[in-house]
Write an enzyme that holds these catalytic residues in place. Structure first.
Site, PDB file in Angstrom:
ATOM      1  N   GLY A  17      -2.223 -16.029  -2.944  1.00 32.55           N
ATOM      2  CA  GLY A  17      -1.022 -16.874  -3.021  1.00 32.55           C
ATOM      3  C   GLY A  17       0.084 -16.325  -3.910  1.00 32.55           C
ATOM      4  N   ASP A  67     -11.043 -11.461  -7.334  1.00 33.04           N
ATOM      5  CA  ASP A  67     -11.195 -10.553  -6.199  1.00 33.04           C
ATOM      6  C   ASP A  67     -12.140 -11.251  -5.226  1.00 33.04           C
ATOM      7  OD1 ASP A  67     -11.941  -8.588  -4.380  1.00 33.04           O
ATOM      8  OD2 ASP A  67     -11.713  -6.977  -5.852  1.00 33.04           O
ATOM      9  N   SER A 107     -12.467   6.617   6.782  1.00 32.89           N
ATOM     10  CA  SER A 107     -13.782   6.823   6.153  1.00 32.89           C
ATOM     11  C   SER A 107     -14.550   5.510   6.296  1.00 32.89           C
ATOM     12  CB  SER A 107     -13.613   7.174   4.676  1.00 32.89           C
ATOM     13  OG  SER A 107     -13.089   6.055   3.978  1.00 32.89           O
ATOM     14  N   TYR A 150      -4.335 -10.953  17.164  1.00 38.34           N
ATOM     15  CA  TYR A 150      -5.326  -9.984  17.654  1.00 38.34           C
ATOM     16  C   TYR A 150      -6.749 -10.328  17.214  1.00 38.34           C
ATOM     17  CZ  TYR A 150      -4.386  -7.363  13.248  1.00 38.34           C
ATOM     18  OH  TYR A 150      -4.220  -6.977  11.944  1.00 38.34           O
TER      19      TYR A 150
HETATM   20  C1  HXC Z   1      -6.560   5.709   5.843  1.00 35.65           C
HETATM   21  C2  HXC Z   1      -6.849   4.582   3.859  1.00 35.65           C
HETATM   22  C3  HXC Z   1      -5.493   4.154   3.871  1.00 35.65           C
HETATM   23  C4  HXC Z   1      -4.669   4.584   4.968  1.00 35.65           C
HETATM   24  C5  HXC Z   1      -6.446   3.344   2.095  1.00 35.65           C
HETATM   25  N1  HXC Z   1      -7.390   4.065   2.736  1.00 35.65           N
HETATM   26  N2  HXC Z   1      -5.284   3.385   2.772  1.00 35.65           N
HETATM   27  N3  HXC Z   1      -7.377   5.338   4.839  1.00 35.65           N
HETATM   28  N4  HXC Z   1      -5.241   5.360   5.929  1.00 35.65           N
HETATM   29  N5  HXC Z   1      -3.400   4.223   5.058  1.00 35.65           N
HETATM   30  C6  HXC Z   1      -8.764   4.287   2.317  1.00 35.65           C
HETATM   31  C7  HXC Z   1      -8.872   4.985   0.967  1.00 35.65           C
HETATM   32  O1  HXC Z   1      -8.730   6.391   1.100  1.00 35.65           O
HETATM   33  C8  HXC Z   1     -10.297   4.582   0.550  1.00 35.65           C
HETATM   34  O2  HXC Z   1     -11.274   5.309   1.242  1.00 35.65           O
HETATM   35  C9  HXC Z   1     -10.410   3.150   1.073  1.00 35.65           C
HETATM   36  O3  HXC Z   1      -9.418   3.022   2.103  1.00 35.65           O
HETATM   37  C10 HXC Z   1     -10.149   2.097   0.013  1.00 35.65           C
HETATM   38  O4  HXC Z   1      -8.876   2.339  -0.558  1.00 35.65           O
HETATM   39  P1  HXC Z   1      -8.502   1.864  -2.037  1.00 35.65           P
HETATM   40  O5  HXC Z   1      -7.064   2.175  -2.236  1.00 35.65           O
HETATM   41  O6  HXC Z   1      -9.494   2.402  -3.016  1.00 35.65           O
HETATM   42  O7  HXC Z   1      -8.793   0.270  -1.907  1.00 35.65           O
HETATM   43  P2  HXC Z   1      -8.203  -0.940  -2.700  1.00 35.65           P
HETATM   44  O8  HXC Z   1      -7.559  -0.520  -3.992  1.00 35.65           O
HETATM   45  O9  HXC Z   1      -9.257  -1.959  -2.722  1.00 35.65           O
HETATM   46  O10 HXC Z   1      -6.970  -1.442  -1.768  1.00 35.65           O
HETATM   47  C11 HXC Z   1      -7.213  -2.110  -0.559  1.00 35.65           C
HETATM   48  C12 HXC Z   1      -6.178  -1.741   0.508  1.00 35.65           C
HETATM   49  C13 HXC Z   1      -4.730  -1.914  -0.032  1.00 35.65           C
HETATM   50  C14 HXC Z   1      -6.458  -2.625   1.711  1.00 35.65           C
HETATM   51  C15 HXC Z   1      -6.368  -0.277   0.901  1.00 35.65           C
HETATM   52  O11 HXC Z   1      -3.792  -1.603   0.985  1.00 35.65           O
HETATM   53  C16 HXC Z   1      -4.480  -3.319  -0.503  1.00 35.65           C
HETATM   54  O12 HXC Z   1      -4.722  -3.637  -1.670  1.00 35.65           O
HETATM   55  N6  HXC Z   1      -3.993  -4.242   0.383  1.00 35.65           N
HETATM   56  C17 HXC Z   1      -3.778  -5.662   0.063  1.00 35.65           C
HETATM   57  C18 HXC Z   1      -2.561  -6.235   0.702  1.00 35.65           C
HETATM   58  C19 HXC Z   1      -2.416  -5.975   2.185  1.00 35.65           C
HETATM   59  O13 HXC Z   1      -3.079  -5.092   2.754  1.00 35.65           O
HETATM   60  N7  HXC Z   1      -1.504  -6.743   2.807  1.00 35.65           N
HETATM   61  C20 HXC Z   1      -1.238  -6.602   4.208  1.00 35.65           C
HETATM   62  C21 HXC Z   1      -1.824  -7.736   4.953  1.00 35.65           C
HETATM   63  S1  HXC Z   1      -0.996  -7.726   6.486  1.00 35.65           S
HETATM   64  P3  HXC Z   1     -12.038   6.598   0.577  1.00 35.65           P
HETATM   65  O14 HXC Z   1     -13.095   6.923   1.552  1.00 35.65           O
HETATM   66  O15 HXC Z   1     -10.974   7.655   0.482  1.00 35.65           O
HETATM   67  O16 HXC Z   1     -12.553   6.164  -0.748  1.00 35.65           O
HETATM   68  C22 HXC Z   1      -1.955  -8.327   7.685  1.00 35.65           C
HETATM   69  C23 HXC Z   1      -1.130  -8.601   8.935  1.00 35.65           C
HETATM   70  C24 HXC Z   1      -1.941  -8.758  10.175  1.00 35.65           C
HETATM   71  O17 HXC Z   1      -3.114  -8.526   7.538  1.00 35.65           O
HETATM   72  C25 HXC Z   1      -1.124  -8.949  11.440  1.00 35.65           C
HETATM   73  C26 HXC Z   1       0.242  -8.398  11.550  1.00 35.65           C
HETATM   74  C27 HXC Z   1       1.021  -8.811  12.769  1.00 35.65           C
HETATM   75  P1  NAP Z   2       0.563  -9.809   1.458  1.00 38.98           P
HETATM   76  O1  NAP Z   2       1.758 -10.304   0.739  1.00 38.98           O
HETATM   77  O2  NAP Z   2       0.126  -8.406   1.252  1.00 38.98           O
HETATM   78  O3  NAP Z   2      -0.620 -10.812   1.113  1.00 38.98           O
HETATM   79  C1  NAP Z   2      -1.942 -10.464   0.949  1.00 38.98           C
HETATM   80  C2  NAP Z   2      -2.418 -11.110  -0.336  1.00 38.98           C
HETATM   81  O4  NAP Z   2      -3.829 -10.942  -0.435  1.00 38.98           O
HETATM   82  C3  NAP Z   2      -1.796 -10.490  -1.587  1.00 38.98           C
HETATM   83  O5  NAP Z   2      -1.266 -11.518  -2.404  1.00 38.98           O
HETATM   84  C4  NAP Z   2      -2.965  -9.804  -2.278  1.00 38.98           C
HETATM   85  O6  NAP Z   2      -2.830  -9.888  -3.700  1.00 38.98           O
HETATM   86  C5  NAP Z   2      -4.145 -10.622  -1.769  1.00 38.98           C
HETATM   87  N1  NAP Z   2      -5.395  -9.849  -1.796  1.00 38.98           N
HETATM   88  C6  NAP Z   2      -5.646  -8.655  -1.212  1.00 38.98           C
HETATM   89  N2  NAP Z   2      -6.890  -8.256  -1.481  1.00 38.98           N
HETATM   90  C7  NAP Z   2      -7.448  -9.233  -2.240  1.00 38.98           C
HETATM   91  C8  NAP Z   2      -8.725  -9.406  -2.822  1.00 38.98           C
HETATM   92  N3  NAP Z   2      -9.682  -8.487  -2.693  1.00 38.98           N
HETATM   93  N4  NAP Z   2      -8.963 -10.542  -3.541  1.00 38.98           N
HETATM   94  C9  NAP Z   2      -7.994 -11.478  -3.687  1.00 38.98           C
HETATM   95  N5  NAP Z   2      -6.772 -11.367  -3.148  1.00 38.98           N
HETATM   96  C10 NAP Z   2      -6.505 -10.258  -2.427  1.00 38.98           C
HETATM   97  O7  NAP Z   2       0.690  -9.987   3.055  1.00 38.98           O
HETATM   98  P2  NAP Z   2       1.121 -11.230   3.967  1.00 38.98           P
HETATM   99  O8  NAP Z   2       1.889 -10.653   5.085  1.00 38.98           O
HETATM  100  O9  NAP Z   2       1.692 -12.319   3.153  1.00 38.98           O
HETATM  101  O10 NAP Z   2      -0.290 -11.693   4.556  1.00 38.98           O
HETATM  102  C11 NAP Z   2      -0.818 -12.984   4.300  1.00 38.98           C
HETATM  103  C12 NAP Z   2      -1.784 -13.374   5.401  1.00 38.98           C
HETATM  104  O11 NAP Z   2      -1.105 -13.511   6.634  1.00 38.98           O
HETATM  105  C13 NAP Z   2      -2.913 -12.381   5.649  1.00 38.98           C
HETATM  106  O12 NAP Z   2      -4.100 -13.070   5.955  1.00 38.98           O
HETATM  107  C14 NAP Z   2      -2.437 -11.637   6.862  1.00 38.98           C
HETATM  108  O13 NAP Z   2      -3.484 -11.066   7.598  1.00 38.98           O
HETATM  109  C15 NAP Z   2      -1.776 -12.762   7.619  1.00 38.98           C
HETATM  110  N6  NAP Z   2      -0.819 -12.338   8.624  1.00 38.98           N
HETATM  111  C16 NAP Z   2       0.369 -11.823   8.261  1.00 38.98           C
HETATM  112  C17 NAP Z   2       1.276 -11.462   9.227  1.00 38.98           C
HETATM  113  C18 NAP Z   2       2.629 -10.916   8.893  1.00 38.98           C
HETATM  114  O14 NAP Z   2       3.360 -10.543   9.805  1.00 38.98           O
HETATM  115  N7  NAP Z   2       3.014 -10.862   7.644  1.00 38.98           N
HETATM  116  C19 NAP Z   2       0.945 -11.623  10.581  1.00 38.98           C
HETATM  117  C20 NAP Z   2      -0.298 -12.150  10.912  1.00 38.98           C
HETATM  118  C21 NAP Z   2      -1.169 -12.528   9.929  1.00 38.98           C
HETATM  119  P3  NAP Z   2      -3.395  -8.757  -4.704  1.00 38.98           P
HETATM  120  O15 NAP Z   2      -3.111  -7.435  -4.066  1.00 38.98           O
HETATM  121  O16 NAP Z   2      -2.656  -9.014  -5.970  1.00 38.98           O
HETATM  122  O17 NAP Z   2      -4.850  -9.046  -4.851  1.00 38.98           O
END
Ligand code: HXC
Ligand code: NAP
Length: 287
Positions: A17, A67, A107, A150
């Site tokens: 949030g 987390d 990976s 999806y």
């Molecule tokens: C290939 C990748 C990569 C990339 C990370 N990895 N990014 N591999 N391409 N672009 C690999 C790393 O090399 C590592 O593997 C493993 O993934 C874990 O990466 P870390 O950075 O150590 O993980 P962590 O710090 O836990 O971060 C998690 C994360 C990061 C998912 C990678 O992006 C994150 O914190 N995301 C949170 C917010 C987020 O993703 N928001 C978007 C939601 S949007 P190895 O093997 O090298 O160790 C969404 C929308 C859906 O869901 C629908 C849209 C229409």
């Molecule tokens: P976002 O801002 O990146 O939100 C993701 C949130 O999840 C961040 O606040 C992040 O905070 C938190 N998070 C990630 N890993 C976590 C963990 N291990 N533990 C606790 N918190 C964690 O992206 P968003 O676009 O708002 O996405 C919100 C939701 O909407 C997601 O479920 C996404 O799949 C969905 N969604 C988004 C879209 C779009 O177009 N934006 C479309 C379809 C669905 P920290 O990194 O600080 O932990």
């Protein structure tokens, strides 16, 4: 959309949030009178979000560092929320991780990290809260899981996310039946593209924003506005939706159906071209 104070009795945890859609939902829920605990990993981000939300809404909002991949941490966040607000009676599983990649480049750890945040994380928070609701006999309860379209269509290049969100969808429908007897409702919301920094940085980096402009493949020709999603989720959290259980509500301007309909791309044909095509089709009638 809802009347003022219509969420006065709601005490809600929103995972993830502190940014993006989670923060936007928190703002609207607070404006409607709810008390909200936001939780995610980055404390600085959470602190700033709480200060911003307090200033904008004057509502009761707090944070817990958590987390969601760890059951111990979701338990701790839940009990911190209970201590802060007296009880919790709603949950929005919104935290997610995602990035685009050809699957063969991933990976094993990269695949796991997405499954762990999305599916294991939703399981952890849901199980922590569910056990508490059953033990304390708290009802009514509403859980909203944020998935994506999806989750039911699948999608190339985001295979870990698609797999995990499909699991969350199955969990939503399963618990909607199993835990209804305890006064809990479970619904899912499937958004299409809603611009957020988190999603755009990882799904449309660099010039992909222009090359694959999502608005172009949406029948309504625009992306979503945060308030539109927040209004829908507020309704699902509220008692106005008391008879909606086990549903998945899509909010995507028609995007996924546009991709599915066999002849949908014919919208590119001009009226003049339709005149010519009509003549050609009619001319075949007596051949
Ligand atoms: C290939 C990748 C990569 C990339 C990370 N990895 N990014 N591999 N391409 N672009 C690999 C790393 O090399 C590592 O593997 C493993 O993934 C874990 O990466 P870390 O950075 O150590 O993980 P962590 O710090 O836990 O971060 C998690 C994360 C990061 C998912 C990678 O992006 C994150 O914190 N995301 C949170 C917010 C987020 O993703 N928001 C978007 C939601 S949007 P190895 O093997 O090298 O160790 C969404 C929308 C859906 O869901 C629908 C849209 C229409
Ligand atoms: P976002 O801002 O990146 O939100 C993701 C949130 O999840 C961040 O606040 C992040 O905070 C938190 N998070 C990630 N890993 C976590 C963990 N291990 N533990 C606790 N918190 C964690 O992206 P968003 O676009 O708002 O996405 C919100 C939701 O909407 C997601 O479920 C996404 O799949 C969905 N969604 C988004 C879209 C779009 O177009 N934006 C479309 C379809 C669905 P920290 O990194 O600080 O932990």
């Amino acid at each position: 959309m809802l009347r003022e104070n219509s969420l006065n009795d709601k005490k809600i945890i929103i995972t993830g949030g502190g940014s993006g859609l989670g923060k936007s939902m928190a703002e609207v829920l607070l404006r409607l009178g709810a008390q909200v605990m936001i939780c995610s990993r980055n404390e600085e981000k959470l602190k700033n979000a709480v200060a911003e939300l307090k200033e904008k809404t004057g509502g009761k909002v707090a944070y817990a560092v958590c987390d969601v991949r760890s059951f111990e941490e979701t338990e701790r966040a839940l009990y911190q929320a209970v201590e802060t607000f007296g009880q919790i009676n709603a949950l929005i599983n919104n935290a997610a991780g995602n990035f685009i990649s050809p699957t063969e480049r991933l990976s094993a750890r990269a695949f796991d990290v997405i499954i762990d945040i999305v599916l294991r994380g939703t399981k952890n928070m849901t199980l922590s809260a569910g056990k508490y609701w059953i033990k304390e006999q708290i009802r009514p309860v509403s859980v909203v899981n944020i998935v994506t379209t999806y989750a039911f269509t699948g999608s190339a290049y985001v295979v870990p996310s698609a797999s995990a969100k499909a699991g969350v969808l199955a969990m939503t429908r399963s618990l909607a039946v199993e835990w209804a007897k305890y006064g809990m409702r479970f619904n899912a919301v499937a958004p299409g593209p809603f611009p957020t920094k988190g999603a755009w940085d990882r799904l449309l980096p660099g010039n992909l924003k222009e090359k694959f402009d999502p608005a172009k493949r949406i029948p309504l020709k625009r992306v979503g506005e945060h308030i539109e999603l927040a209004n829908l989720v507020s309704y699902l959290i509220s008692d106005y939706s008391a008879y909606i259980n086990g549903e998945i509500i899509t909010i995507d301007g028609g995007e996924w159906l546009y991709g599915a309909g066999q002849f949908n791309a014919l919208e590119q044909i001009s009226p003049g071209q339709w005149d010519a095509l009509e003549q050609m089709i009619k001319a075949k009638k007596n051949e």
